[in-house]
Design a protein around this motif. Structure first.
Motif, PDB file in Angstrom:
ATOM      1  N   SER A  49       9.761  -2.653  14.654  1.00 16.86           N
ATOM      2  CA  SER A  49       9.990  -3.823  15.509  1.00 16.86           C
ATOM      3  C   SER A  49      10.052  -3.418  16.971  1.00 16.86           C
ATOM      4  CB  SER A  49      11.291  -4.526  15.103  1.00 16.86           C
ATOM      5  OG  SER A  49      11.183  -5.103  13.808  1.00 16.86           O
ATOM      6  N   GLY A  50      10.708  -2.294  17.256  1.00 15.57           N
ATOM      7  CA  GLY A  50      10.794  -1.819  18.625  1.00 15.57           C
ATOM      8  C   GLY A  50       9.431  -1.496  19.212  1.00 15.57           C
ATOM      9  N   LYS A  51       8.585  -0.851  18.422  1.00 19.92           N
ATOM     10  CA  LYS A  51       7.233  -0.537  18.892  1.00 19.92           C
ATOM     11  C   LYS A  51       6.446  -1.815  19.177  1.00 19.92           C
ATOM     12  CE  LYS A  51       6.569   4.010  16.727  1.00 19.92           C
ATOM     13  NZ  LYS A  51       5.760   4.768  15.742  1.00 19.92           N
ATOM     14  N   PHE A  52       6.602  -2.800  18.297  1.00 19.63           N
ATOM     15  CA  PHE A  52       5.885  -4.058  18.496  1.00 19.63           C
ATOM     16  C   PHE A  52       6.363  -4.759  19.768  1.00 19.63           C
ATOM     17  CE2 PHE A  52       5.412  -8.652  17.914  1.00 19.63           C
ATOM     18  CZ  PHE A  52       4.040  -8.734  17.671  1.00 19.63           C
ATOM     19  N   LEU A  53       7.663  -4.729  20.016  1.00 16.60           N
ATOM     20  CA  LEU A  53       8.207  -5.381  21.205  1.00 16.60           C
ATOM     21  C   LEU A  53       7.793  -4.647  22.480  1.00 16.60           C
ATOM     22  CD1 LEU A  53      11.728  -6.293  19.828  1.00 16.60           C
ATOM     23  CD2 LEU A  53       9.866  -7.873  20.349  1.00 16.60           C
ATOM     24  N   ASP A  54       7.757  -3.322  22.446  1.00 11.12           N
ATOM     25  CA  ASP A  54       7.237  -2.580  23.600  1.00 11.12           C
ATOM     26  C   ASP A  54       5.797  -2.990  23.883  1.00 11.12           C
ATOM     27  OD1 ASP A  54       9.443  -1.071  24.387  1.00 11.12           O
ATOM     28  OD2 ASP A  54       9.002   0.564  22.993  1.00 11.12           O
ATOM     29  N   PHE A  55       5.034  -3.195  22.823  1.00 14.01           N
ATOM     30  CA  PHE A  55       3.634  -3.617  22.969  1.00 14.01           C
ATOM     31  C   PHE A  55       3.565  -5.041  23.526  1.00 14.01           C
ATOM     32  CE2 PHE A  55      -0.435  -5.252  21.282  1.00 14.01           C
ATOM     33  CZ  PHE A  55      -1.302  -4.252  21.706  1.00 14.01           C
ATOM     34  N   LEU A  56       4.407  -5.924  23.011  1.00 22.54           N
ATOM     35  CA  LEU A  56       4.437  -7.314  23.468  1.00 22.54           C
ATOM     36  C   LEU A  56       4.705  -7.406  24.966  1.00 22.54           C
ATOM     37  CD1 LEU A  56       4.693 -10.441  22.972  1.00 22.54           C
ATOM     38  CD2 LEU A  56       7.114 -10.008  22.431  1.00 22.54           C
ATOM     39  N   TYR A  57       5.603  -6.539  25.465  1.00 26.37           N
ATOM     40  CA  TYR A  57       6.020  -6.619  26.867  1.00 26.37           C
ATOM     41  C   TYR A  57       5.184  -5.747  27.810  1.00 26.37           C
ATOM     42  CZ  TYR A  57      10.032  -9.508  25.705  1.00 26.37           C
ATOM     43  OH  TYR A  57      10.836 -10.553  25.309  1.00 26.37           O
ATOM     44  N   GLN A  58       4.097  -5.187  27.318  1.00 22.88           N
ATOM     45  CA  GLN A  58       3.182  -4.518  28.234  1.00 22.88           C
ATOM     46  C   GLN A  58       2.666  -5.528  29.252  1.00 22.88           C
ATOM     47  OE1 GLN A  58       0.047  -2.443  26.190  1.00 22.88           O
ATOM     48  NE2 GLN A  58       1.450  -1.088  25.085  1.00 22.88           N
ATOM     49  N   PRO A  59       2.553  -5.135  30.530  1.00 22.37           N
ATOM     50  CA  PRO A  59       2.148  -6.090  31.567  1.00 22.37           C
ATOM     51  C   PRO A  59       0.908  -6.900  31.233  1.00 22.37           C
ATOM     52  CG  PRO A  59       2.877  -4.044  32.571  1.00 22.37           C
ATOM     53  CD  PRO A  59       2.874  -3.802  31.092  1.00 22.37           C
ATOM     54  N   GLY A  66       0.817  -1.204   0.000  1.00 21.01           N
ATOM     55  CA  GLY A  66       0.000   0.000   0.000  1.00 21.01           C
ATOM     56  C   GLY A  66       0.848   1.249   0.000  1.00 21.01           C
ATOM     57  N   ASP A  67       0.386   2.254   0.747  1.00 19.87           N
ATOM     58  CA  ASP A  67       1.076   3.535   0.833  1.00 19.87           C
ATOM     59  C   ASP A  67       2.210   3.445   1.838  1.00 19.87           C
ATOM     60  OD1 ASP A  67      -2.157   5.094   0.588  1.00 19.87           O
ATOM     61  OD2 ASP A  67      -0.711   4.645  -1.013  1.00 19.87           O
ATOM     62  N   ASN A  68       3.271   2.765   1.447  1.00 18.15           N
ATOM     63  CA  ASN A  68       4.448   2.592   2.306  1.00 18.15           C
ATOM     64  C   ASN A  68       4.117   1.903   3.622  1.00 18.15           C
ATOM     65  OD1 ASN A  68       6.244   3.807   0.486  1.00 18.15           O
ATOM     66  ND2 ASN A  68       5.670   5.848   1.210  1.00 18.15           N
ATOM     67  N   GLU A  69       3.081   1.098   3.614  1.00 14.24           N
ATOM     68  CA  GLU A  69       2.725   0.338   4.807  1.00 14.24           C
ATOM     69  C   GLU A  69       3.777  -0.739   5.049  1.00 14.24           C
ATOM     70  OE1 GLU A  69      -1.514  -1.069   6.009  1.00 14.24           O
ATOM     71  OE2 GLU A  69      -0.583  -2.702   4.874  1.00 14.24           O
ATOM     72  N   VAL A  70       4.229  -0.872   6.284  1.00 18.72           N
ATOM     73  CA  VAL A  70       5.247  -1.855   6.633  1.00 18.72           C
ATOM     74  C   VAL A  70       4.581  -3.122   7.156  1.00 18.72           C
ATOM     75  CG1 VAL A  70       7.139  -2.384   8.234  1.00 18.72           C
ATOM     76  CG2 VAL A  70       7.011  -0.139   7.128  1.00 18.72           C
ATOM     77  N   THR A  71       5.064  -4.255   6.697  1.00 21.05           N
ATOM     78  CA  THR A  71       4.587  -5.542   7.213  1.00 21.05           C
ATOM     79  C   THR A  71       5.707  -6.200   7.993  1.00 21.05           C
ATOM     80  OG1 THR A  71       3.016  -5.903   5.408  1.00 21.05           O
ATOM     81  CG2 THR A  71       3.721  -7.839   6.639  1.00 21.05           C
ATOM     82  N   LEU A  72       5.483  -6.420   9.286  1.00 16.17           N
ATOM     83  CA  LEU A  72       6.435  -7.134  10.129  1.00 16.17           C
ATOM     84  C   LEU A  72       6.140  -8.625  10.055  1.00 16.17           C
ATOM     85  CD1 LEU A  72       6.564  -4.977  13.397  1.00 16.17           C
ATOM     86  CD2 LEU A  72       8.245  -5.052  11.554  1.00 16.17           C
ATOM     87  N   ARG A  73       7.151  -9.396   9.771  1.00 15.46           N
ATOM     88  CA  ARG A  73       6.993 -10.857   9.744  1.00 15.46           C
ATOM     89  C   ARG A  73       7.519 -11.426  11.060  1.00 15.46           C
ATOM     90  NH1 ARG A  73      10.101 -13.345   5.886  1.00 15.46           N
ATOM     91  NH2 ARG A  73      11.475 -11.546   5.736  1.00 15.46           N
TER      92      ARG A  73
END
Length: 432
Positions: A330-340, A33-40
């Protein structure tokens, strides 16, 4: 901390076809799409059946993250523990590394310069929340690349009814504490005489042979490394531990009809929940599996060879982010993953131990209420010994153990010879 097979290869294939015109489906993740990033993301399955597969957790996590982060999509592939490490290795070798992997070892990728460091990825709050010993275990040359996902320690589970029926414990006994390996052998003999199909399950199959082996090595006064963190796989205590298993347990027909080298952890767990296994080493996931089948069980530390105090084994599974050009996402996703809330959702689903201080504190509170059976596992965590995951050679050494350790306990097996071969290859791969 293992589960059944589940592959989302089909979705991975669709992703690859989408990305191929833009990136060749190489190491850099797809743009849509419009520069949408897909994390695998590749993750391990902690469930023991399709109904409690980890797929549901990761799907919900991805949906929540995408909602909070427009412009970033997350594609997750979940594989069984018996193959997830190999799958990621294949992807990396083919130049198609995932953005994020949740697997069993990280240090070989870190040593090859393929991973972002935790500092490059995480917020200060997230990075500071990891339990100290686990964060330290995630470091290579004092830099943290492996982010601990969940942890567990191990205890000896026993079926109270089977042991009572066999005369190991009294009918009204509230607990049993074997003092040494001779006590285990004696109990297993009584279970065999009572026609229990598998007195002591010894899973040295590919799924988790490296864990079962390490438990016995530690209980025998040995381990994979010495006090200087050099490999000591072929040490005398380790040889003696495997000789005990070969001669006293397997050799006397106390480990059931399936050859240990062909018995996987989950298969042993399944036998326990069916009332066919008297004793086995287990992790917290077995709590729910056994309780769901109505099995009354006890849990004690695996006794040592001579009754002396030895450290228990701890295990941490790891998250890592590959250098695919998506450091910020990736950093944002990992911060989200480690939310309590997300840490708690996963550890509660599988009765595992958290790798974060906030999660540990919450679990400590729960052990006095909703999860009292986790208390002995949690108590053992701070002083437990982990795999030597900081060594870049560990992934290969672990695979070597999975392939060969079962041979040591076969009739006529040669523990000293096999351990020497594994140790020689390990030292060659990790010169000091």
């Amino acid at each position: 901390m293992k589960g059944r097979y589940l592959s989302l290869a089909a979705s991975g294939a669709v992703l690859c076809l989408t990305a191929v015109t833009l990136t060749g489906c190489g190491a850099v993740g797809g743009l849509t799409g419009d520069n949408e990033v897909t994390l695998r993301v590749v993750a391990a399955d902690y469930g023991d059946n399709p109904q409690n597969s980890s797929e549901a957790y990761w799907k919900d996590l991805a949906t929540g993250f995408e909602k909070a982060n427009p412009g970033t999509k997350v594609e997750v592939s979940v594989y069984s523990w018996s193959e997830v490490d190999a799958k990621v290795a294949e992807m990396v070798k083919a130049g198609k590394a995932p953005d994020i992997a949740q697997i069993g070892a990280y240090s070989d990728y870190a040593a090859a310069g393929k991973l972002y460091s935790a500092e490059e990825l995480l917020s200060v709050k997230t990075e500071a929340d990891f339990l100290g010993p686990l964060a330290d275990a995630g470091k290579v040359k004092q830099v943290q690349y492996g982010m601990p996902f969940v942890a567990s320690t191990r205890l000896l589970f026993y079926n109270e009814k089977l042991l009572a029926d066999a005369g190991v414990i009294g009918k009204d006994a509230k607990g049993w504490q074997p003092k040494n390996w001779a006590d285990l052998e004696a109990a297993a003999k009584k279970l065999k005489a009572a026609n229990v199909p598998t007195p002591f399950a010894l899973p040295l199959g590919r799924e988790e042979a490296q864990a079962e082996t390490m438990m016995w090595m530690l209980a025998g006064g040995g381990g994979y490394t010495d006090n200087e963190e050099s490999y000591s796989i072929d040490s005398a205590p380790n040889v003696k531990a495997l000789e005990f298993l070969r001669d006293k347990m397997v050799g006397q027909g106390l480990t059931g009809p399936v050859e240990p080298g062909k018995l996987d952890r989950q298969a042993a767990f399944d036998g326990f929940t069916k009332g066919e296994v008297g004793m086995l080493n287990g992790h917290p996931t077995l709590l729910k599996q056994a309780a769901a089948k109505g099995v009354k069980f006890g849990m004690v530390p695996l006794p040592t060879s001579d009754g002396s105090d030895q450290p228990a084994m701890g295990v941490a599974d790891w998250v890592m982010a590959f250098k695919n050009g998506h450091r910020q996402e990736s950093g944002k996703f990992l911060d989200f993953l480690y939310q309590p809330k997300n840490v708690t959702a996963f550890t509660e689903k599988y009765d595992l131990l958290p790798a974060t201080t906030s999660g540990y504190q919450a679990k400590q509170a729960a052990t006095g209420g909703s999860a009292p059976q986790l208390k002995p596992f949690l108590t053992a965590l701070p002083s437990s010994r982990l795999y030597p995951v900081g060594k870049k050679s560990w992934a290969g050494v672990s695979e070597d153990i999975k392939q060969n350790i079962g041979k040591t306990v076969q009739p006529g097996g040669q523990p000293a010879k096999v351990l020497e071969q594994i140790a020689t290859a390990a030292r060659a791969a990790d010169p000091r």
